[in-house]
Scaffold this motif. Structure first.
Motif, PDB file in Angstrom:
ATOM      1  N   ILE A 103      -6.261  34.193   9.290  1.00 31.23           N
ATOM      2  CA  ILE A 103      -5.795  35.765   9.276  1.00 31.23           C
ATOM      3  C   ILE A 103      -6.699  36.553   8.212  1.00 31.23           C
ATOM      4  O   ILE A 103      -6.992  37.820   8.356  1.00 31.23           O
ATOM      5  CB  ILE A 103      -4.409  35.981   9.026  1.00 31.23           C
ATOM      6  N   GLY A 104      -7.037  35.788   6.884  1.00 30.10           N
ATOM      7  CA  GLY A 104      -7.783  36.263   6.087  1.00 30.10           C
ATOM      8  C   GLY A 104      -6.795  36.749   4.798  1.00 30.10           C
ATOM      9  O   GLY A 104      -7.232  37.553   4.053  1.00 30.10           O
ATOM     10  N   TRP A 105      -5.727  36.092   4.487  1.00 30.96           N
ATOM     11  CA  TRP A 105      -4.916  36.456   3.350  1.00 30.96           C
ATOM     12  C   TRP A 105      -5.493  35.557   2.276  1.00 30.96           C
ATOM     13  O   TRP A 105      -4.723  34.424   2.173  1.00 30.96           O
ATOM     14  CB  TRP A 105      -3.523  36.247   3.706  1.00 30.96           C
ATOM     15  N   ASP A 106      -6.143  36.136   1.543  1.00 32.38           N
ATOM     16  CA  ASP A 106      -6.883  35.109   0.752  1.00 32.38           C
ATOM     17  C   ASP A 106      -5.960  34.585  -0.523  1.00 32.38           C
ATOM     18  O   ASP A 106      -6.381  33.274  -1.018  1.00 32.38           O
ATOM     19  CB  ASP A 106      -8.015  35.668  -0.216  1.00 32.38           C
ATOM     20  N   GLU A 107      -5.059  35.569  -0.769  1.00 31.71           N
ATOM     21  CA  GLU A 107      -3.883  35.183  -1.876  1.00 31.71           C
ATOM     22  C   GLU A 107      -2.765  34.312  -1.225  1.00 31.71           C
ATOM     23  O   GLU A 107      -2.037  33.907  -1.904  1.00 31.71           O
ATOM     24  CB  GLU A 107      -3.559  36.228  -2.571  1.00 31.71           C
ATOM     25  N   GLY A 108      -2.877  34.001  -0.042  1.00 30.26           N
ATOM     26  CA  GLY A 108      -1.843  33.147   0.515  1.00 30.26           C
ATOM     27  C   GLY A 108      -0.776  33.911   1.211  1.00 30.26           C
ATOM     28  O   GLY A 108      -0.972  35.233   1.620  1.00 30.26           O
ATOM     29  N   GLY A 109       0.333  33.338   1.395  1.00 29.54           N
ATOM     30  CA  GLY A 109       1.454  34.187   2.212  1.00 29.54           C
ATOM     31  C   GLY A 109       2.556  33.040   2.559  1.00 29.54           C
ATOM     32  O   GLY A 109       2.578  32.040   1.923  1.00 29.54           O
ATOM     33  N   ASP A 110       3.426  33.289   3.556  1.00 28.58           N
ATOM     34  CA  ASP A 110       4.405  32.672   3.929  1.00 28.58           C
ATOM     35  C   ASP A 110       4.569  32.723   5.454  1.00 28.58           C
ATOM     36  O   ASP A 110       3.745  33.435   6.111  1.00 28.58           O
ATOM     37  CB  ASP A 110       5.811  33.337   3.250  1.00 28.58           C
ATOM     38  N   GLY A 111       5.586  31.897   6.031  1.00 29.80           N
ATOM     39  CA  GLY A 111       5.745  32.079   7.268  1.00 29.80           C
ATOM     40  C   GLY A 111       6.662  30.960   8.032  1.00 29.80           C
ATOM     41  O   GLY A 111       7.151  29.977   7.094  1.00 29.80           O
ATOM     42  N   ILE A 112       7.017  31.035   8.977  1.00 23.82           N
ATOM     43  CA  ILE A 112       7.779  29.896   9.815  1.00 23.82           C
ATOM     44  C   ILE A 112       7.704  29.856  11.164  1.00 23.82           C
ATOM     45  O   ILE A 112       7.256  30.881  11.830  1.00 23.82           O
ATOM     46  CB  ILE A 112       9.450  30.515   9.359  1.00 23.82           C
ATOM     47  N   PHE A 113       7.749  28.884  12.187  1.00 24.90           N
ATOM     48  CA  PHE A 113       7.759  28.511  13.332  1.00 24.90           C
ATOM     49  C   PHE A 113       9.097  28.776  13.851  1.00 24.90           C
ATOM     50  O   PHE A 113      10.132  28.143  13.288  1.00 24.90           O
ATOM     51  CB  PHE A 113       7.075  27.221  13.606  1.00 24.90           C
ATOM     52  N   ASN A 114       9.131  29.336  14.918  1.00 21.42           N
ATOM     53  CA  ASN A 114      10.495  29.699  15.574  1.00 21.42           C
ATOM     54  C   ASN A 114      10.390  29.660  17.133  1.00 21.42           C
ATOM     55  O   ASN A 114       9.403  29.757  17.624  1.00 21.42           O
ATOM     56  CB  ASN A 114      10.889  31.126  15.022  1.00 21.42           C
ATOM     57  N   PRO A 115      11.280  30.108  17.837  1.00 22.85           N
ATOM     58  CA  PRO A 115      11.358  29.938  19.315  1.00 22.85           C
ATOM     59  C   PRO A 115      11.060  31.190  20.172  1.00 22.85           C
ATOM     60  O   PRO A 115      11.857  31.870  20.541  1.00 22.85           O
ATOM     61  CB  PRO A 115      12.879  29.622  19.471  1.00 22.85           C
ATOM     62  N   GLY A 116       9.786  31.321  19.901  1.00 22.59           N
ATOM     63  CA  GLY A 116       9.066  32.292  20.760  1.00 22.59           C
ATOM     64  C   GLY A 116       8.475  33.676  19.944  1.00 22.59           C
ATOM     65  O   GLY A 116       9.065  33.897  19.175  1.00 22.59           O
ATOM     66  N   GLY A 117       7.712  34.295  20.825  1.00 22.16           N
ATOM     67  CA  GLY A 117       6.870  35.506  20.172  1.00 22.16           C
ATOM     68  C   GLY A 117       8.102  36.451  20.232  1.00 22.16           C
ATOM     69  O   GLY A 117       8.101  37.486  19.303  1.00 22.16           O
ATOM     70  N   SER A 118       9.055  36.666  20.843  1.00 22.68           N
ATOM     71  CA  SER A 118      10.154  37.800  20.658  1.00 22.68           C
ATOM     72  C   SER A 118      10.823  37.451  19.310  1.00 22.68           C
ATOM     73  O   SER A 118      11.086  38.745  18.772  1.00 22.68           O
ATOM     74  CB  SER A 118      11.021  37.949  21.866  1.00 22.68           C
ATOM     75  N   MET A 119      10.977  36.189  19.166  1.00 18.12           N
ATOM     76  CA  MET A 119      11.770  36.232  17.919  1.00 18.12           C
ATOM     77  C   MET A 119      10.950  36.646  16.639  1.00 18.12           C
ATOM     78  O   MET A 119      11.236  36.968  15.703  1.00 18.12           O
ATOM     79  CB  MET A 119      12.275  34.835  17.497  1.00 18.12           C
TER      80      MET A 119
END
Length: 496
Positions: free
Chosen positions: A165-181
């Motif tokens: 994505i290009g966030w050079d300073e890092g970030g956070d995230g999580i996998f979840n059940p579907g794009g709507s979520m």
């Protein structure tokens, strides 16, 4: 030694007494509690035979262009064909295996080269095997202690996606059940940043809030507004905007919002900018097409579905956040003491479950991790580039034929077009022509489904009558398949 009831016992005179003392059944509520109820040999036999059926019917036949895309039956007919009744007594292995065959036979073969109906298609063997493994392991991604391998794999994959994505300073995230979520996560996180008290005090802590998005945005934004108490009428217009939703790859037309320009406005007014890249996020894998998401490094959050263009088995969806201050954790944490003890013997930062609104969470990231390891970034890029190239080939072929008309020049791999039967070609443009043209696609769709030759979606859009929306994804799709689609539509609809 001799083996008796699974026990290895010495050849001595008191073997019977020892065996009786050790292996005599102990009962509790009429159940023997000192032995398992299942028979492993029977279990292994069933799985072995079921996998043979899966490989033959759901893998080999389902991807064979000579086979049907679907064996269409009406609900009433299908109820007659399938033995749906649930009984008190279990049934034989042979019957259960037949139910497996029937389930595959009468399901739509979304991996078939001529399935173009949805924003997913095709089959990748590595991620499919990954799916088999996660189902066999049956774990949950709330703590490192119960899912150590999959926790590290998800962390690695999220870091790589954040980098793309290009966030050079890092970030956070999580996998979840579907794009709507994922989109609902974005709404909730944006609201929490704007009004942190809302987590504890509820809606009384906030003014009237609104979300800005386009008419082409996915309906999950409105659903999220309803679910979170913002209200669907507060999407698009209202009092105090706290979030803007941009779309990278709309569901119907495959269009991309101008992220760079939207980011300028959001930064000026301190608005949370979320990009729904569930469909179009795969363009980030392509050096040739990542310009479609120019400016995405400036946004606050991104939703990206790997089960769409990149063909990971359903479902595999990531929600990514530029924030590194644990905003995702603070917004959703409940600090369940039976799971998230802070005095564990390992680094509890790997216990990611409190970032999620779920408790149990499947290790979906493993499927894409395994696929990426097998194919590499270069081949993933080729999947995206080829799909878009094939869509452009189809658009060129449409322009050559008088019986077809493009709705819009494709920007991604969605190709939208009308089929104009001979009876309408001389009718002047206007309401009468539109009204008659509106009835063509539904009839052609019905005929192709009942024949089982292929599967393509259709819909109206704004003031435009029904048109076909064809989505090209699978690397198995050939030029011959695309030509077949146009020929088949003409054959099915020329009498209309």
């Amino acid at each position: 030694e001799i083996q008796l009831c699974g026990c290895m016992l010495p050849l001595t005179g008191d073997v019977d007494l020892k065996h009786q003392a050790k292996c005599s059944p102990t009962f509790m509520d009429n159940f023997a509690v000192n032995s398992p109820t299942g028979e492993m040999n029977a279990t292994e036999s069933f799985i072995h035979h079921a996998m043979e059926i899966i490989l033959e019917d759901a893998v080999k036949k389902a991807t064979d262009v000579r086979e049907k895309v679907c064996e269409w039956r009406s609900p009433e007919q299908l109820k007659e064909l399938l033995d749906l009744e649930l009984r008190d007594k279990g049934e034989s292995e042979s019957r259960v295996l037949q139910y497996c065959r029937d389930a595959i036979k009468y399901s739509v073969k979304t991996t078939h080269p001529r399935f173009f109906n949805q924003l997913y298609a095709g089959m990748d063997p590595y991620s499919m095997v990954g799916s088999f493994i996660t189902e066999a392991i049956t774990t949950s991604l709330y703590t490192y202690e119960v899912a150590p391998v999959f926790t590290l794999m998800e962390d690695t994959l999220l870091r790589k996606m954040i980098e793309m994505i290009g966030w050079d300073e890092g970030g956070d995230g999580i996998f979840n059940p579907g794009g709507s979520m994922s989109n609902m996560y974005a709404v909730n996180l944006a609201r929490y940043r704007y009004c942190p008290d809302i987590k504890e005090v509820g809606l009384f802590a906030a003014k009237r809030l609104v979300i800005l998005t386009s008419q082409e945005g996915h309906y999950s934004i409105s659903k999220g507004a309803a679910l979170l108490g913002i209200g669907t009428k507060n999407v698009y217009i209202g009092a105090v905007p706290f979030m803007v939703n941009a779309t990278a790859g709309t569901t119907v037309l495959g269009a991309f919002d101008p992220i760079e320009e939207i980011a300028d406005i959001c930064e000026k007014y301190n608005l949370w900018l979320h990009v729904d890249a569930c469909w179009g996020g795969a363009a980030l894998m392509s050096k040739k097409h990542k310009h479609l998401l120019k400016g995405i490094h400036r946004v606050n959050s991104v939703a990206w579905n790997l089960h769409k263009m990149l063909m990971v088995p359903l479902q595999c969806s990531a929600f990514l956040v530029r924030d590194k201050t644990s905003l995702l954790q603070h917004c959703h944490s409940a600090r369940a003491t039976y799971l998230f003890q802070q005095d564990k013997f390992y680094d509890v930062s790997y216990d990611t479950g409190d970032k999620s609104v779920q408790c149990g969470r499947k290790p979906d990231a493993f499927k894409f991790w395994l696929m990426w390891k097998a194919l590499g970034t270069t081949q993933l890029e080729q999947i995206v580039d080829r799909a878009i190239a094939m869509a452009r080939y189809l658009a060129q072929e449409i322009k050559k034929r008088e019986e077809f008309q493009l709705v819009i020049e494709p920007e991604y791999s969605n190709v939208c077009f009308w089929y104009i039967p001979p009876s309408l070609r001389s009718v002047p443009h206007g309401p009468e022509r539109w009204k008659k043209l509106h009835t063509v696609a539904p009839v052609v769709k019905e005929r192709m489904m009942k024949k089982g030759s292929m599967m393509i979606g259709y819909q109206a859009h704004g003031d435009k009558p029904n048109f076909f929306r064809m989505v090209v994804i699978s690397p198995q799709v050939s030029r011959e398949d695309l030509n077949f689609v146009l020929d088949e539509i003409h054959n099915l609809g020329q009498d209309l």
